[in-house]
Write an enzyme that holds these catalytic residues in place. Sequence first.
Site, PDB file in Angstrom:
ATOM      1  N   ASP A 135       0.850  -1.203   0.000  1.00  0.00           N
ATOM      2  CA  ASP A 135       0.000   0.000   0.000  1.00  0.00           C
ATOM      3  C   ASP A 135       0.882   1.248   0.000  1.00  0.00           C
ATOM      4  O   ASP A 135       2.105   1.163   0.075  1.00  0.00           O
ATOM      5  CB  ASP A 135      -0.935  -0.012   1.217  1.00  0.00           C
ATOM      6  CG  ASP A 135      -0.179   0.046   2.532  1.00  0.00           C
ATOM      7  OD1 ASP A 135       0.873  -0.616   2.647  1.00  0.00           O
ATOM      8  OD2 ASP A 135      -0.612   0.756   3.454  1.00  0.00           O
ATOM      9  N   ASP A 142       1.867 -17.842  -3.511  1.00  0.00           N
ATOM     10  CA  ASP A 142       2.555 -16.742  -4.195  1.00  0.00           C
ATOM     11  C   ASP A 142       1.555 -16.051  -5.122  1.00  0.00           C
ATOM     12  O   ASP A 142       1.624 -16.185  -6.337  1.00  0.00           O
ATOM     13  CB  ASP A 142       3.746 -17.312  -4.977  1.00  0.00           C
ATOM     14  CG  ASP A 142       4.677 -16.207  -5.469  1.00  0.00           C
ATOM     15  OD1 ASP A 142       4.424 -15.027  -5.168  1.00  0.00           O
ATOM     16  OD2 ASP A 142       5.667 -16.549  -6.152  1.00  0.00           O
TER      17      ASP A 142
HETATM   18  O1  9MR Z   1      -3.978  -3.747  -0.034  1.00  0.00           O
HETATM   19  C1  9MR Z   1      -4.126  -3.638   1.383  1.00  0.00           C
HETATM   20  C2  9MR Z   1      -2.877  -4.103   2.059  1.00  0.00           C
HETATM   21  O2  9MR Z   1      -1.802  -3.287   1.686  1.00  0.00           O
HETATM   22  C3  9MR Z   1      -3.068  -4.161   3.551  1.00  0.00           C
HETATM   23  O3  9MR Z   1      -1.979  -4.765   4.193  1.00  0.00           O
HETATM   24  C4  9MR Z   1      -4.306  -4.944   3.891  1.00  0.00           C
HETATM   25  C5  9MR Z   1      -4.590  -5.019   5.382  1.00  0.00           C
HETATM   26  O4  9MR Z   1      -4.757  -3.778   5.949  1.00  0.00           O
HETATM   27  O5  9MR Z   1      -5.433  -4.409   3.225  1.00  0.00           O
HETATM   28  C6  9MR Z   1      -5.313  -4.407   1.821  1.00  0.00           C
HETATM   29  O6  9MR Z   1      -6.402  -3.790   1.269  1.00  0.00           O
HETATM   30  C7  9MR Z   1      -7.623  -4.486   1.205  1.00  0.00           C
HETATM   31  C8  9MR Z   1      -8.554  -4.020   2.279  1.00  0.00           C
HETATM   32  O7  9MR Z   1      -8.095  -4.286   3.556  1.00  0.00           O
HETATM   33  C9  9MR Z   1      -9.922  -4.626   2.097  1.00  0.00           C
HETATM   34  N1  9MR Z   1     -10.415  -4.399   0.758  1.00  0.00           N
HETATM   35  C10 9MR Z   1      -9.528  -4.882  -0.275  1.00  0.00           C
HETATM   36  C11 9MR Z   1      -8.205  -4.192  -0.154  1.00  0.00           C
HETATM   37  C12 9MR Z   1      -7.289  -4.496  -1.341  1.00  0.00           C
HETATM   38  O8  9MR Z   1      -6.922  -5.838  -1.428  1.00  0.00           O
HETATM   39  O1  9MR Z   2       2.166  -6.332   9.859  1.00  0.00           O
HETATM   40  C1  9MR Z   2       0.834  -6.028  10.223  1.00  0.00           C
HETATM   41  C2  9MR Z   2       0.265  -7.211  10.944  1.00  0.00           C
HETATM   42  O2  9MR Z   2       0.943  -7.438  12.159  1.00  0.00           O
HETATM   43  C3  9MR Z   2      -1.221  -7.008  11.191  1.00  0.00           C
HETATM   44  O3  9MR Z   2      -1.762  -8.183  11.739  1.00  0.00           O
HETATM   45  C4  9MR Z   2      -1.909  -6.653   9.883  1.00  0.00           C
HETATM   46  C5  9MR Z   2      -3.398  -6.413  10.023  1.00  0.00           C
HETATM   47  O4  9MR Z   2      -3.656  -5.300  10.795  1.00  0.00           O
HETATM   48  O5  9MR Z   2      -1.322  -5.494   9.332  1.00  0.00           O
HETATM   49  C6  9MR Z   2       0.024  -5.671   9.010  1.00  0.00           C
HETATM   50  O6  9MR Z   2       0.527  -4.467   8.511  1.00  0.00           O
HETATM   51  C7  9MR Z   2       0.074  -4.004   7.250  1.00  0.00           C
HETATM   52  C8  9MR Z   2      -0.361  -2.575   7.455  1.00  0.00           C
HETATM   53  O7  9MR Z   2      -1.503  -2.528   8.278  1.00  0.00           O
HETATM   54  C9  9MR Z   2      -0.631  -1.862   6.158  1.00  0.00           C
HETATM   55  N1  9MR Z   2       0.493  -1.975   5.259  1.00  0.00           N
HETATM   56  C10 9MR Z   2       0.876  -3.334   5.008  1.00  0.00           C
HETATM   57  C11 9MR Z   2       1.240  -4.050   6.275  1.00  0.00           C
HETATM   58  C12 9MR Z   2       1.715  -5.476   5.998  1.00  0.00           C
HETATM   59  O8  9MR Z   2       0.697  -6.313   5.580  1.00  0.00           O
END
Ligand code: 9MR
Ligand code: 9MR
Length: 612
Positions: A187, A575
């Site tokens: 993100d 993957d």
């Molecule tokens: O793409 C998002 C990712 O970078 C984050 O780690 C993750 C958890 O916060 O969320 C992803 O975004 C998703 C969102 O949480 C829910 N809707 C779909 C998003 C895209 O895959």
């Molecule tokens: O690394 C984070 C993990 O410990 C949490 O369980 C998860 C859901 O909250 O989010 C991870 O961090 C994500 C962050 O919220 C958004 N950018 C991507 C991070 C890696 O997935």
Amino acid sequence: MTRRPARLIVSLAASAALGAAPAPSAIHLNQLGFLPDTAKRAIVADRSTQPLRWTVRDARGATVAAGETQVIGDDAASGDHVHLVDLGRVTAPGTYSLSVGGRTSRPFAVGAGLYRPLAAAALHYFYQTRAGIAIEPRYAGDPRWARPAGHAKEIAPCFSGKDERGTPWSGCDYRLDVTGGWYDAGDHGKYVVNGGIALWTLQDLYERDARAGRFPFADGRGNLPESGNGVDDLLDEARWEMRLLLAMQIPDGARATVPVGPARGAEAPAFRTIDAGGMAHQKVADRRWTALPTRPADDREDRLLYPPTTAATLNLAATAAQGARIWRTIDPRFSATCLAAARRAYAAALRHPQVFATSSFTGSGGYGDDDVSDEFYWAAAELYATTGEPEFAAALRGSPWHTAPVRAPDWGHVAALGTITLATAAGVSASEATPARAGLIAAADGFLAEEARSGYRIPYATLDYPWGSNAVILNRAMILGVAQRLTGAARYRDGMVDAIDYVLGRNPLDQSYVSGFGARPLTNPHHRFWAHQLDASLPGPPPGIVSGGPNSTAMADPIAAKMKGRCAPQRCWVDDIRAYALNEVAINWNAPLLWVASALDEPGARTTRRRR
Ligand code: 9MR
Ligand code: 9MR
């Protein structure tokens, strides 16, 4: 010399891009190979309950070692019945193959310097994930990773209006120029909590190396825009993030209306208007989630500062204090800026010790943490190591973390970062350094003890694989690396090798979780730009980036959800770009990969004398 690491990166990446990955083998070993002077282990998944004969042949087919496997047995973490092959006797540099139970492994290397290209690539990831600057073809390693600057002039207002739960936020009367820093992961959020641990890890690596008179990323070696400025490239990269964290600090006199105190169930605590000067915003991020793929420069969402938190403020205090001592002689002005910011942040956190992230905003991750006792300890440790002032020593000693057992760090558990600083930074009094060292060595011993309970013989014996499990293992490896430096004992270095062996292929999926390295590397991370899987005109990942890895406990994305209850913990991974709970990449995960790869590249580390 200057451009050498970059060329290496390109050729490795190119080789990974040639054709599809080979089928998985039942003989699992580090796909990078082995250093001549460390443990060398392979794990074979085989149902036989009797030991199996094994042979190692060199490139000409001559047998150089042979023996019998050790039957480990059924392993719940992998779902495999496993055997251990100890290849420790194979020490001569060369290319070999292992035959066991009627199968032959892919060729593997034994050689010194195996980790140098990996360390260089793992550092280069931070350049590739930079915000606010164009990624230029000449630095990108390959033109396909070049891209225009993302969020090039980021002058952000505060979030105001209702959050996901309908709670209203009043915003603020200022904007901050927060251009720059690193994108967190797949993100485009930039988070102070999480930026902190990643930045600390790079800065700690610099301090570790500098103490040994070793500068593997000396100016020019990192292939960065700053290469040639007379400053070590590892520090140039760290400063890119340090500047963002400094920019996230709230100006003096500003007020914020924020929840104060712990959450009551799902409800936010009462809001109060506080003097927020010196605090740091939790993050700057998009108002709503962007789709995959989205090039950073194509992001059209509003970019907003999210409310300040005590945890973010202490992440700033800790890393700026650490930075202040590193920059003291290299750039005294920057050092002074860091120290002033650290003091201001620490004071603000003391005034407002209970302002927690509500994790109630969409568009970015939460990084919520209601226990900041470890962040207070970490910040006090860094400030103490930098200034020696009694106030910080007293804060340290009053913390529960001063005597608590050391656990490996992650973004929400940062006490070990402070303990490592107390154990290793120059000028820390023996009364603080000695117990810190003992605590780290005890933790390292605990990780080694877990190897005996782990089928794949890794220093992590859990059956609950968390989000980012590969980084848990790599952070344990970092503690093992600290213990190795403190004691000179080879077993800790071997434990580091066991950890990175797992990440580079000694696992039930026969998977190198790192892009561009190994016969079966990571190719489709959850990433908005390295999204080749979704759009053939976009590149895959540059080399040297580690996947979060198996996650059996928080299978939040649609791909993971389908696997739930159907995979052994170490097999809960795929993957696939859509699998954000399993296969994202992140700065706080690549940082320990870099630290460990660099530590394993230290020449003669086996004979390191005990430090005093
Ligand atoms: O793409 C998002 C990712 O970078 C984050 O780690 C993750 C958890 O916060 O969320 C992803 O975004 C998703 C969102 O949480 C829910 N809707 C779909 C998003 C895209 O895959
Ligand atoms: O690394 C984070 C993990 O410990 C949490 O369980 C998860 C859901 O909250 O989010 C991870 O961090 C994500 C962050 O919220 C958004 N950018 C991507 C991070 C890696 O997935």
